[in-house]
Motif scaffolding. Sequence first.
Motif, PDB file in Angstrom:
ATOM      1  N   ASN A  71       0.823  -1.209   0.000  1.00  0.00           N
ATOM      2  CA  ASN A  71       0.000   0.000   0.000  1.00  0.00           C
ATOM      3  C   ASN A  71       0.855   1.256   0.000  1.00  0.00           C
ATOM      4  N   MET A  72       1.888   1.277   0.829  1.00  0.00           N
ATOM      5  CA  MET A  72       2.777   2.443   0.869  1.00  0.00           C
ATOM      6  C   MET A  72       3.353   2.734  -0.509  1.00  0.00           C
ATOM      7  N   LYS A  73       3.898   1.707  -1.135  1.00  0.00           N
ATOM      8  CA  LYS A  73       4.557   1.907  -2.424  1.00  0.00           C
ATOM      9  C   LYS A  73       3.551   2.299  -3.504  1.00  0.00           C
ATOM     10  N   ALA A  74       2.395   1.636  -3.514  1.00  0.00           N
ATOM     11  CA  ALA A  74       1.400   1.932  -4.548  1.00  0.00           C
ATOM     12  C   ALA A  74       0.793   3.318  -4.352  1.00  0.00           C
ATOM     13  N   ARG A  75       0.593   3.707  -3.108  1.00  0.00           N
ATOM     14  CA  ARG A  75      -0.105   4.963  -2.832  1.00  0.00           C
ATOM     15  C   ARG A  75       0.781   6.185  -3.023  1.00  0.00           C
ATOM     16  N   TYR A  76       2.048   6.070  -2.641  1.00  0.00           N
ATOM     17  CA  TYR A  76       2.923   7.246  -2.650  1.00  0.00           C
ATOM     18  C   TYR A  76       4.049   7.168  -3.674  1.00  0.00           C
ATOM     19  N   GLY A  77       4.282   6.004  -4.227  1.00  0.00           N
ATOM     20  CA  GLY A  77       5.189   5.860  -5.359  1.00  0.00           C
ATOM     21  C   GLY A  77       6.583   6.394  -5.153  1.00  0.00           C
ATOM     22  N   GLU A  78       7.060   7.133  -6.162  1.00  0.00           N
ATOM     23  CA  GLU A  78       8.448   7.586  -6.178  1.00  0.00           C
ATOM     24  C   GLU A  78       8.746   8.609  -5.091  1.00  0.00           C
ATOM     25  N   ARG A  79       7.738   9.198  -4.496  1.00  0.00           N
ATOM     26  CA  ARG A  79       8.010  10.143  -3.411  1.00  0.00           C
ATOM     27  C   ARG A  79       8.653   9.442  -2.216  1.00  0.00           C
ATOM     28  N   ASP A 108      10.888  12.354   3.225  1.00  0.00           N
ATOM     29  CA  ASP A 108      12.329  12.476   3.410  1.00  0.00           C
ATOM     30  C   ASP A 108      13.044  12.262   2.084  1.00  0.00           C
ATOM     31  N   ASN A 109      14.285  12.727   2.004  1.00  0.00           N
ATOM     32  CA  ASN A 109      15.108  12.437   0.826  1.00  0.00           C
ATOM     33  C   ASN A 109      16.399  11.744   1.229  1.00  0.00           C
ATOM     34  N   GLU A 110      16.405  11.191   2.451  1.00  0.00           N
ATOM     35  CA  GLU A 110      17.609  10.538   2.948  1.00  0.00           C
ATOM     36  C   GLU A 110      17.300   9.117   3.428  1.00  0.00           C
ATOM     37  N   TYR A 111      18.371   8.353   3.545  1.00  0.00           N
ATOM     38  CA  TYR A 111      18.301   6.988   4.050  1.00  0.00           C
ATOM     39  C   TYR A 111      19.293   6.874   5.207  1.00  0.00           C
ATOM     40  N   LEU A 112      18.883   6.225   6.290  1.00  0.00           N
ATOM     41  CA  LEU A 112      19.723   6.073   7.473  1.00  0.00           C
ATOM     42  C   LEU A 112      20.149   4.620   7.629  1.00  0.00           C
TER      43      LEU A 112
END
Length: 517
Positions: A402-410, A434-438
């Motif tokens: 759901n997360m991936k389908a709903r918000y996609g590339e964002r 966010d635009n970062e990965y931890l």
Amino acid sequence: MYPRKTGKHAAVFISALLYGASLASVPAHAVDAKATTSASTPSAAPAAASRADTILIDDLERRTFQWFWDAGDPKTGLVPDRYPSGQTFSSVASIGFGLTAYGIGVTRGYITREQAIDRTLVTLRYLMRSPQNDSEDDAAGYNGLYYHFLNRETGKRFNRDIELSSIDTALLMQGILFSQSFYDHDTPREHEIRDLADQLYRRVNWQWITRPDNRLSMGWSPEHQFIPSYWEGYSEGMMAYILGLGSPSHPLAPASWQAWLATNDRRWGDYYGQTFLNFAPLFGHQYSHAWIDFRGVQDAWARAKRIDYFENSRRAVYAQQAYAIANPGKWHDYGPTMWGLTACDGPGDTTQPIDGQSRRFLSYSARGAGRDYTQDDGTVAPTAAAGSIAFAPEIVLPTLQNMKARYGERIYGRYGFVDAFNPSFRTGQSFWSDNEYLGIDQGPILLMIENWRSGLVWNVMKRNPYIRTGMERAGFEGGWLPATTTAANVPNRPSSTQVAQDHASPDRTAANPAGHS
């Protein structure tokens, strides 16, 4: 641990243990009337992962692995706290996850065994050479422990705000011991990995950082000496005690495990339909379980509650989902397939009008929901769900889809899910993401996916003599450890192992659990 502009993770660990403010305007205990009064069991899982689930998990695991491979410095092995990012300091916890990631990469065919050996040797050699002393500026660590953050150019303490950290050292040592047991071929280079890993682990002086009351201090610095806060109660601190108990050189006394358990009875109770030992942010449930298989093994406290710690954390995941369904804070998009509170980035320390009300938002913070506290500003962390896949795949997989389908590339990019997003916080015409990965959030995603799929990390760590010794000295029995308990002590529930098998990935038995190429 001291708050600092360069990174708030250490302060967040303390806040997760000691503090909490309910941003949802509902006290944590206000929901107890809704909860059951007995140890309820989450519903049974569907029979198997779908093809769509397999495709998603294949892609997510590879992208998350690639973060560690790209972020790690091939000349030193140091792994940054964030990547890509303007913050370039290294996190020793990220290094521990990275060392484990390389073994996963070998098993999945992302890299060759020789590539993994190269990177692992570079890392262990660098750590072994890094200075260990009590100076303020000229050391990577002291008494075998390491500073939370290291300068990526020098490998030394990043600045004088950074503490020598017991928990970050534990995360590092988990990766080091994984390397020791994963690289088991009779070759000079794999012998060297095993020898270096042994030396690095043996020189950690767990006794030195133990308080007179047998509890581990959270840290130390030359300027302030030992941090007043200490590890007590169910949290990621579990791994530090097991590592300390297993040490052949500076072992903790078994009394330390009892000291760590001291608050358990106060934190055991009902929350959103589940009865379990509470810890609000899900990272506290994920970190120790990422390396150690707690399914079916019990210490004295768990036997008395007729539960194991794996089932306990499984219930915590279900409670978080139930909290999101109830959505007492009325945050946007929360529901059965949109949940996940843990320590993560956020929109910022600010307020914004939401649905006619002024709402407070946070930057990096230990978000969570439990009897101990609730801290929720509508920020969802994908690692909270993805890092819980081994606990409850039947509710995690639909959530990730759901997360991936709903918000996609964002929220889903080159390295998988970004650290966090907030559908309630508006930035122009869209929501904050966010635009970062931890590293400390990418790690649970990668390791727990592989544990769900093949049991790889768990199986490798079961072969490590120090982990076995630590578990046994803590009083764990049953499961994969020598069992002396009776059938009456087995949790009165469908086994967590069976639930995982019922919802197994198609390649659960296909992946090589021994870690050989």
